[in-house]
Design an enzyme around this catalytic site. Structure first.
Site, PDB file in Angstrom:
ATOM      1  N   SER A  80       0.835  -1.197   0.000  1.00 19.71           N
ATOM      2  CA  SER A  80       0.000   0.000   0.000  1.00 19.71           C
ATOM      3  C   SER A  80       0.875   1.254   0.000  1.00 19.71           C
ATOM      4  O   SER A  80       1.689   1.434  -0.906  1.00 19.71           O
ATOM      5  CB  SER A  80      -0.962  -0.051   1.195  1.00 19.71           C
ATOM      6  OG  SER A  80      -2.053   0.813   1.013  1.00 19.71           O
ATOM      7  N   ASP A 205      -9.745  -6.463  -3.605  1.00 24.73           N
ATOM      8  CA  ASP A 205      -9.203  -5.225  -3.034  1.00 24.73           C
ATOM      9  C   ASP A 205     -10.110  -4.048  -3.381  1.00 24.73           C
ATOM     10  O   ASP A 205     -10.365  -3.778  -4.555  1.00 24.73           O
ATOM     11  CB  ASP A 205      -7.793  -4.986  -3.576  1.00 24.73           C
ATOM     12  CG  ASP A 205      -7.027  -3.928  -2.793  1.00 24.73           C
ATOM     13  OD1 ASP A 205      -7.675  -3.094  -2.125  1.00 24.73           O
ATOM     14  OD2 ASP A 205      -5.791  -3.936  -2.860  1.00 24.73           O
ATOM     15  N   HIS A 233      -7.255  -6.315   0.387  1.00 21.07           N
ATOM     16  CA  HIS A 233      -6.099  -5.408   0.378  1.00 21.07           C
ATOM     17  C   HIS A 233      -4.926  -5.940   1.198  1.00 21.07           C
ATOM     18  O   HIS A 233      -3.845  -5.358   1.161  1.00 21.07           O
ATOM     19  CB  HIS A 233      -6.526  -4.037   0.918  1.00 21.07           C
ATOM     20  CG  HIS A 233      -5.529  -2.937   0.691  1.00 21.07           C
ATOM     21  ND1 HIS A 233      -5.077  -2.578  -0.565  1.00 21.07           N
ATOM     22  CD2 HIS A 233      -4.887  -2.108   1.572  1.00 21.07           C
ATOM     23  CE1 HIS A 233      -4.210  -1.588  -0.459  1.00 21.07           C
ATOM     24  NE2 HIS A 233      -4.070  -1.287   0.825  1.00 21.07           N
TER      25      HIS A 233
END
Length: 254
Positions: A80, A205, A233
């Site tokens: 991320s 996600d 995610h």
């Protein structure tokens, strides 16, 4: 400044960079999948977990602080926001980053015409929850990620235990990281990187869309993209064995 790091395992160096609002403890359940083949270093970004805050928290200063703290050269895995930190580090010190795995990560987080991403309004709504009540938002975020997994309750208990062992992120670090997510554009950096790069994306996600894989492949010649079925995610938590195997294979071929 000295950032908090943890190291385990033996073999080629691997560095794990966590995402926004988290800390290096998030990797605890995943690390054992890697340490049979790699020496793994986890780090708390500035203002997160046990690491002190930076006076000037920016993508460049954070990447520089991480570069000072971790082994060189190493294979970097950025999750991320951590993927953006890893991209910036690879730009700043190409010899320090042997390869790069973007784990549910992107060089440009916010959607644009022709570029898959999260809508800016949705990002701000998501972030507002963390800024107003961090612990509650964190619980809801993790519950959403684990929803529908066969081991949902066990997974949630383990992750909450890992996260509760360190202080929550400092508010200035959250705000500065949010600005990076909103405004940073590292597509030009990714395009020019000499290192091997792979992208691991989750089909479930809701933050980094799986369609990003095609856009990344068009942007970066030779980029390897994998889509992990049913993964949200946090595929390293929900699909640890599969995620680790893809990292193993990529590093072996780099």
């Amino acid at each position: 400044m000295g950032l908090f790091i943890e190291t385990s395992g033996r073999g080629p160096e691997v560095v794990l960079i966590h995402g926004w609002g988290m800390h290096g403890g998030i990797w605890s359940g995943f690390v054992p999948w890697l340490t049979d083949r790699f020496r793994v270093t986890r780090i708390d970004l500035p203002g997160h977990g046990h690491s002190p805050m930076l006076a000037d928290w920016s993508l460049e200063t954070v990447a520089g602080a991480v570069l000072e703290a971790v082994p060189r050269p190493a294979h970097w895995v950025g999750w991320s926001l951590g993927a953006m930190v890893a991209l910036e580090a690879a730009r700043m010190a190409p010899g320090a980053v042997a390869s790069l795995t973007l784990l549910c990560g992107t060089p440009r987080f916010v959607a644009e015409p022709g570029w898959p991403g999260m809508e800016a309004v949705t990002l701000m709504r998501f972030a507002d929850g963390f800024l107003s009540d961090y612990e509650d938002a964190c619980r809801r975020f993790l519950a959403l990620q684990a929803w529908g997994m066969p081991n949902e309750r066990e997974l949630l208990r383990g992750v909450r235990s890992q996260l509760s062992g360190r202080p929550p992120p400092e508010r200035p670090a959250l705000l500065a990281g949010l600005e990076v997510l909103r405004h940073a554009d590292l597509r030009g950096v990714l395009r020019e990187l000499p290192q091997p790069v792979q992208a691991l994306l989750g089909r479930r996600d809701r933050l980094v869309p799986v369609e990003l894989g095609d856009a990344l492949a068009r942007l970066k010649t030779g980029l390897v993209s994998h889509r992990i079925d049913d993964a949200p995610h946090v595929p390293f938590l929900t699909h640890g064995e599969r995620t680790a195997r893809l990292i193993h294979e990529f590093i072996a071929s780099s």
